[in-house]
Design a protein around this motif. Structure first.
Motif, PDB file in Angstrom:
ATOM      1  N   TRP A  28       0.812  -1.211   0.000  1.00  0.00           N
ATOM      2  CA  TRP A  28       0.000   0.000   0.000  1.00  0.00           C
ATOM      3  C   TRP A  28       0.849   1.267   0.000  1.00  0.00           C
TER       4      TRP A  28
ATOM      5  N   LYS B 104       3.268   4.159  -1.002  1.00  0.00           N
ATOM      6  CA  LYS B 104       3.746   4.661  -2.286  1.00  0.00           C
ATOM      7  C   LYS B 104       4.975   5.547  -2.117  1.00  0.00           C
ATOM      8  N   GLY B 105       5.550   5.578  -0.919  1.00  0.00           N
ATOM      9  CA  GLY B 105       6.799   6.295  -0.700  1.00  0.00           C
ATOM     10  C   GLY B 105       6.701   7.790  -0.848  1.00  0.00           C
ATOM     11  N   CYS B 106       5.621   8.395  -0.344  1.00  0.00           N
ATOM     12  CA  CYS B 106       5.417   9.832  -0.555  1.00  0.00           C
ATOM     13  C   CYS B 106       6.172  10.685   0.452  1.00  0.00           C
ATOM     14  N   ARG B 107       6.746  10.126   1.481  1.00  0.00           N
ATOM     15  CA  ARG B 107       7.593  10.801   2.478  1.00  0.00           C
ATOM     16  C   ARG B 107       6.826  11.724   3.418  1.00  0.00           C
ATOM     17  N   VAL B 108       5.496  11.681   3.424  1.00  0.00           N
ATOM     18  CA  VAL B 108       4.726  12.532   4.332  1.00  0.00           C
ATOM     19  C   VAL B 108       5.054  12.183   5.782  1.00  0.00           C
TER      20      VAL B 108
ATOM     21  N   ASP C 139      -2.109   6.492   2.855  1.00  0.00           N
ATOM     22  CA  ASP C 139      -2.368   5.178   2.250  1.00  0.00           C
ATOM     23  C   ASP C 139      -2.593   4.082   3.272  1.00  0.00           C
TER      24      ASP C 139
ATOM     25  N   PHE D 168      -7.354  -1.497  -2.524  1.00  0.00           N
ATOM     26  CA  PHE D 168      -6.068  -0.867  -2.241  1.00  0.00           C
ATOM     27  C   PHE D 168      -4.963  -1.467  -3.105  1.00  0.00           C
ATOM     28  N   PRO D 169      -3.879  -0.741  -3.345  1.00  0.00           N
ATOM     29  CA  PRO D 169      -3.513   0.605  -2.922  1.00  0.00           C
ATOM     30  C   PRO D 169      -4.357   1.689  -3.587  1.00  0.00           C
ATOM     31  N   THR D 170      -4.373   2.866  -2.969  1.00  0.00           N
ATOM     32  CA  THR D 170      -5.198   3.963  -3.469  1.00  0.00           C
ATOM     33  C   THR D 170      -4.624   4.506  -4.781  1.00  0.00           C
TER      34      THR D 170
ATOM     35  N   ASP E  37       1.450  11.068  -5.173  1.00  0.00           N
ATOM     36  CA  ASP E  37       2.351  11.356  -4.059  1.00  0.00           C
ATOM     37  C   ASP E  37       2.044  12.744  -3.501  1.00  0.00           C
ATOM     38  N   GLY E  38       1.872  12.832  -2.190  1.00  0.00           N
ATOM     39  CA  GLY E  38       1.678  14.136  -1.556  1.00  0.00           C
ATOM     40  C   GLY E  38       0.243  14.589  -1.539  1.00  0.00           C
TER      41      GLY E  38
ATOM     42  N   LEU F 250       6.802  18.166  -2.218  1.00  0.00           N
ATOM     43  CA  LEU F 250       5.830  17.791  -1.193  1.00  0.00           C
ATOM     44  C   LEU F 250       5.993  18.608   0.078  1.00  0.00           C
TER      45      LEU F 250
END
Lengths: 73, 286
Positions: free
Chosen positions: A10, A12-16, A60, B23-25, B29-30, B224
């Motif tokens: 799940w 996605k490696g967005c770094r949030v 996610d 899932f996954p959505t 990203d961000g 981001l």
């Protein structure tokens, strides 16, 4: 002492989670997951205070923060 | 690592409320849409709402994908008409909890007229209006909420139109619960959504969500960190805003002109459509 469990299908490696961590104990790993992204990992397990902000902010639903309970305790 | 792991509720929450096969959505990203869903689920968990008695309605757009991820009955309706469908569900089955996910283009642009009249009618709905300042799914066209002078696909030289303040509109029309939050802080939106669900009558919760792909990319907020920080820098709590407007110096007041107010703007009791309808039926029945 805390550990994080990551659902690698799940994430996605967005770094949030990484840039919101108040104790800066997360970082982006150099390894790849099956989806071809760099996942976050807990580097400073002692510094993590278990605030669960990464878990609440994950878009996610990939992170779970868990408390490591000693067997002997 | 030695030791037993004690499972916290977040993993259990996902097990109960999410459709795992979805899932996954699909979100970029961000994007903060996943956070909106996350906060809604925490609010549902806080209220211990029965998922079999809850309906999720959504229109068209990125934000309207959210109803598909929840393991409850839902409707993915036509563009801008989510509120019309939700009104129908509520009128037919007043004991259902109806939660509407809609976007700024969907709810205030295409379905702006439905928004006006659903608030005026005071249907007992909880509307989570996700505002990302653009039409994200179709490629970043200008929306009614796009800030002035910002760039989009259809305004390559800058937007010359003034943006629409959805919360001010809802306040003017007398919605019983109006709030706006950004998604950087988890707990205020969770509490606010829970209050909105409990409210008898129309509850509008506007969520400011970053869109780095369609909006940020054209406005210097592609990174981001930059776009999430932009929301921290450009929002101010309504209490602080009023305090500075009363007691602040002229410089402090001038610094507020480009800030977006967040907080609970309106919270009062007003008889909802269902209550008035039930009274009317009692009066006129033979």
């Amino acid at each position: 002492m805390h550990v994080i469990e990551l659902n690698e299908h799940w994430c996605k490696g967005c770094r949030v989670c990484v840039f919101h961590c108040p104790t800066k104990s997360l970082r982006i790993a150099s390894r790849f997951t099956m989806r071809g992204i760099h996942p976050p990992e807990l580097v400073e397990a002692e510094r993590c205070n278990g605030c669960r902000l990464c878990e609440l902010l994950c878009p996610d639903f990939a992170i779970t923060v868990m408390e490591a309970v000693s067997v002997n305790a | 690592m030695s030791g037993l792991l004690k499972l916290k509720t977040a993993a259990e929450l996902r097990q109960i409320y999410l459709r795992h096969e979805m899932f996954p959505t699909i979100f970029c990203d961000g994007c903060g849409l996943g956070n909106v869903l996350n906060y809604t689920l925490w609010a549902l968990d806080e209220l211990q709402l029965d998922l079999d008695r809850t309906v999720f309605v959504s229109g068209i757009g990125c934000s309207s994908r959210l109803s598909g991820y929840v393991n409850a009955d839902g409707m993915h309706t036509t563009h801008g008409r989510a509120l019309a469908f939700a009104s129908g569900i509520k009128a037919a089955q007043p004991d259902l909890n109806v939660i509407v996910f809609t976007g700024d283009g969907d709810g205030s642009g295409i379905g702006g007229n439905h928004l006006l009249h659903t608030i005026r009618r005071n249907m007992d709905l909880t509307v989570i209006l996700v505002n990302n300042f653009t039409y994200g799914m179709t490629g970043g066209q200008v929306a009614p909420t796009t800030p002035i002078d910002s760039f989009s696909t259809t305004t390559p030289y800058g937007n010359i139109e003034y943006p629409l303040d959805i919360c001010a509109l809802a306040q003017t029309l007398g919605a019983p619960y109006v709030a706006r939050w950004m998604i950087n802080q988890p707990y205020p939106p969770i509490k606010s959504i829970a209050q909105g669900i409990q409210k008898r009558g129309f509850a509008l919760i506007e969520m400011l969500v970053p869109c780095p792909t369609a909006y940020g990319r054209r406005n210097g907020l592609k990174q981001l960190e930059t776009i999430w920080q932009w929301y921290r820098d450009h929002t101010i709590l309504i209490d602080d805003y009023e305090h500075i407007m009363h007691f602040g110096s002229p410089e402090e007041r001038a610094a507020l002109h480009d800030k977006i107010k967040i907080g609970v703007f309106q919270d009062y009791e007003r008889e909802s459509f269902e209550e008035r309808w039930a009274t009317l039926v009692e009066q006129v029945k033979l």
